[in-house]
Every structure is written in C-alpha cells, then in structure tokens.
Design an enzyme around this catalytic site. Sequence first.
Site, short mmCIF file in Angstrom:
data_model
loop_
_atom_site.label_atom_id
_atom_site.label_comp_id
_atom_site.label_asym_id
_atom_site.label_seq_id
_atom_site.Cartn_x
_atom_site.Cartn_y
_atom_site.Cartn_z
N ASP A 197 23.06 -61.23 -15.19
CA ASP A 197 22.66 -62.61 -14.90
C ASP A 197 23.77 -63.61 -15.14
O ASP A 197 24.77 -63.31 -15.80
CB ASP A 197 21.49 -63.01 -15.78
CG ASP A 197 21.95 -63.31 -17.22
OD1 ASP A 197 22.65 -62.45 -17.81
OD2 ASP A 197 21.67 -64.40 -17.73
N GLY A 223 20.02 -57.07 -19.60
CA GLY A 223 20.87 -56.68 -18.47
C GLY A 223 20.72 -55.27 -17.95
O GLY A 223 20.97 -55.01 -16.78
N ARG A 270 19.45 -61.65 -11.56
CA ARG A 270 19.24 -60.27 -12.04
C ARG A 270 18.61 -59.40 -10.96
O ARG A 270 18.77 -58.20 -10.94
CB ARG A 270 18.31 -60.26 -13.27
CG ARG A 270 18.90 -60.88 -14.52
CD ARG A 270 18.01 -60.54 -15.72
NE ARG A 270 18.29 -61.38 -16.87
CZ ARG A 270 19.25 -61.15 -17.77
NH1 ARG A 270 20.05 -60.11 -17.63
NH2 ARG A 270 19.41 -61.95 -18.80
N GLU A 322 23.80 -49.53 -21.27
CA GLU A 322 24.19 -50.94 -21.25
C GLU A 322 24.64 -51.33 -19.84
O GLU A 322 25.12 -50.48 -19.07
CB GLU A 322 25.31 -51.14 -22.30
CG GLU A 322 26.02 -52.47 -22.31
CD GLU A 322 25.16 -53.65 -22.74
OE1 GLU A 322 24.07 -53.81 -22.18
OE2 GLU A 322 25.61 -54.42 -23.61
N ASP A 323 24.52 -52.61 -19.50
CA ASP A 323 24.95 -53.04 -18.17
C ASP A 323 26.47 -53.08 -18.04
O ASP A 323 27.04 -52.57 -17.09
CB ASP A 323 24.34 -54.41 -17.81
CG ASP A 323 24.59 -55.50 -18.86
OD1 ASP A 323 25.25 -55.22 -19.89
OD2 ASP A 323 24.12 -56.63 -18.66
N ASP A 353 32.28 -55.28 -21.63
CA ASP A 353 33.25 -56.36 -21.39
C ASP A 353 34.23 -56.38 -22.57
O ASP A 353 35.11 -55.54 -22.65
CB ASP A 353 32.48 -57.67 -21.21
CG ASP A 353 33.36 -58.84 -20.85
OD1 ASP A 353 34.55 -58.64 -20.58
OD2 ASP A 353 32.87 -59.99 -20.84
N LYS A 365 34.70 -53.61 -17.62
CA LYS A 365 35.58 -54.68 -17.16
C LYS A 365 36.97 -54.47 -17.74
O LYS A 365 37.12 -54.30 -18.95
CB LYS A 365 35.02 -56.02 -17.63
CG LYS A 365 35.30 -57.16 -16.70
CD LYS A 365 34.80 -58.47 -17.27
CE LYS A 365 33.47 -58.89 -16.73
NZ LYS A 365 33.12 -60.28 -17.06
P1 IMP Z 1 30.70 -57.93 -24.54
O1 IMP Z 1 30.11 -58.05 -25.90
O2 IMP Z 1 31.80 -58.94 -24.33
O3 IMP Z 1 31.15 -56.54 -24.17
O4 IMP Z 1 29.61 -58.40 -23.53
C1 IMP Z 1 28.50 -57.64 -23.29
C2 IMP Z 1 27.39 -58.45 -22.68
O5 IMP Z 1 27.84 -59.66 -22.06
C3 IMP Z 1 26.77 -57.64 -21.58
O6 IMP Z 1 25.70 -56.89 -22.08
C4 IMP Z 1 26.33 -58.67 -20.60
O7 IMP Z 1 25.01 -59.06 -20.85
C5 IMP Z 1 27.25 -59.85 -20.81
N1 IMP Z 1 28.34 -59.90 -19.79
C6 IMP Z 1 29.64 -59.56 -19.95
N2 IMP Z 1 30.33 -59.73 -18.80
C7 IMP Z 1 29.42 -60.18 -17.91
C8 IMP Z 1 29.51 -60.52 -16.50
O8 IMP Z 1 30.54 -60.45 -15.83
N3 IMP Z 1 28.34 -60.92 -15.94
C9 IMP Z 1 27.15 -61.02 -16.60
N4 IMP Z 1 27.04 -60.70 -17.89
C10 IMP Z 1 28.16 -60.28 -18.53
#
Ligand code: IMP
Length: 181
Positions: free
Chosen positions: A166, A53, A172, A106-107, A110, A138
């Site tokens: 994605d 990402g 992407r 990082e993208d 979340d 987020k």
């Molecule tokens: P986390 O572990 O829940 O913080 O998620 C991190 C990863 O989930 C990111 O690196 C993204 O690749 C993916 N991700 C989380 N939210 C989104 C979204 O809204 N769109 C696309 N990918 C997401």
Amino acid sequence: MNTSSANEEKIDIFSKEVLISREEIYSRVEQLGHEISADYQGRELHLVGVLNGAFMFLADLVRHLSIPCHICFMHASSYKDQRVSSGEVILMHNLDLSGKDVLVVEDIFDTGLTLKHISEDLQLQKPNSLEICALLNKKIPDKVQVEVKYIGFEIEDRFVVGYGLDYAEKYRELPHITCLD
Ligand code: IMP
C-alpha cells in the site's frame, strides 16, 4: 488543513508503470510453493503472514503448497502513511511457535528492519526452525543483516504498490505490482 497529506494526494494509479504483472507473480509464487513444499517434505509448516502487506501473497502461496500447514498472522507496522520507513517497528501477535517449523511470509524486504525485529521476536519462542520468505527484495545499500531464504523478485529502489502493498492504505487490491515514483 494540510492539502498535501498522503490521504488526499491524487494519483492516477493506472497511468503508472506496471513493474510485475499478475501473470509473472502467479508463476513465481507457484515456483516458490513447489520449492518450499520440497524443502519441508514430511514436516508440518507454520506460516506466519505479516499483516497487512502479505495477505495476498500468503493466500496465493498456500494454494501452491503440497505439505500440511498451519496459517497464522502477526501485525507489523513502520511506515505510518509515508514512503520512507519511520524506523520504529511495532509488532502485535498472539503466537505460540515453540518447537514448530516456522516460515515468516512478508511482502517486501526493504531496509530489513521489520524482518530483523520479527526474527528476533519469534526466536524468543524457540521454534524448531525459523525461515523467511519475502515476495520482493529491494536493492538498497546498507540493508540490515537478516537472512531471507526465499525471495520472489529482486527490484530496484522504487516505491511499489499493489498485490498487498500500500501507500497510505491504498492500492493493496491491485493484482499486479506498480511503481508509484
Ligand atoms: P523495512 O523494515 O524497511 O524492510 O520495511 C518493511 C515494510 O515496509 C514492508 O513490510 C512494507 O509494508 C513496507 N514497505 C517497504 N517498501 C515498500 C514499498 O516500496 N511499498 C510499500 N510498502 C513498502
């Protein structure tokens, strides 16, 4: 055959709401580049891009850095073609960051689960410093506690794609960030 699988879902991506335009991304990434360059003045920065990402964000960010840097990557996965995290984070890398000043790029921050795993994993290598930069943060309740020093944009709890992000490996390539829901 399951006709509603993510790979076969038909989405008219250009009818969806653009949340962050390419111009807004450009100017915020430029600001972040200046801020990071000022913070690491006189040091050599090791940037670790989180694939897949963050590839576009990292590529743009480094163009706005005015300090010497090394660029490397690690792979992290957790979503497996779904819109909610699987809760299982798999990391792959071949990094040696002992004694280095490290910035993870990082993208999106979340739940924070992925960044927590990455942070704990890289701390084992005893870097001189370890910070995180995420393009998006987020706003969701009950995030995992992890300190993200640099954040591009705060967004609501919506599923976004584009600029590296994605859904089932699609979208992407979009130069802006679009909401899928
Ligand atoms: P986390 O572990 O829940 O913080 O998620 C991190 C990863 O989930 C990111 O690196 C993204 O690749 C993916 N991700 C989380 N939210 C989104 C979204 O809204 N769109 C696309 N990918 C997401």
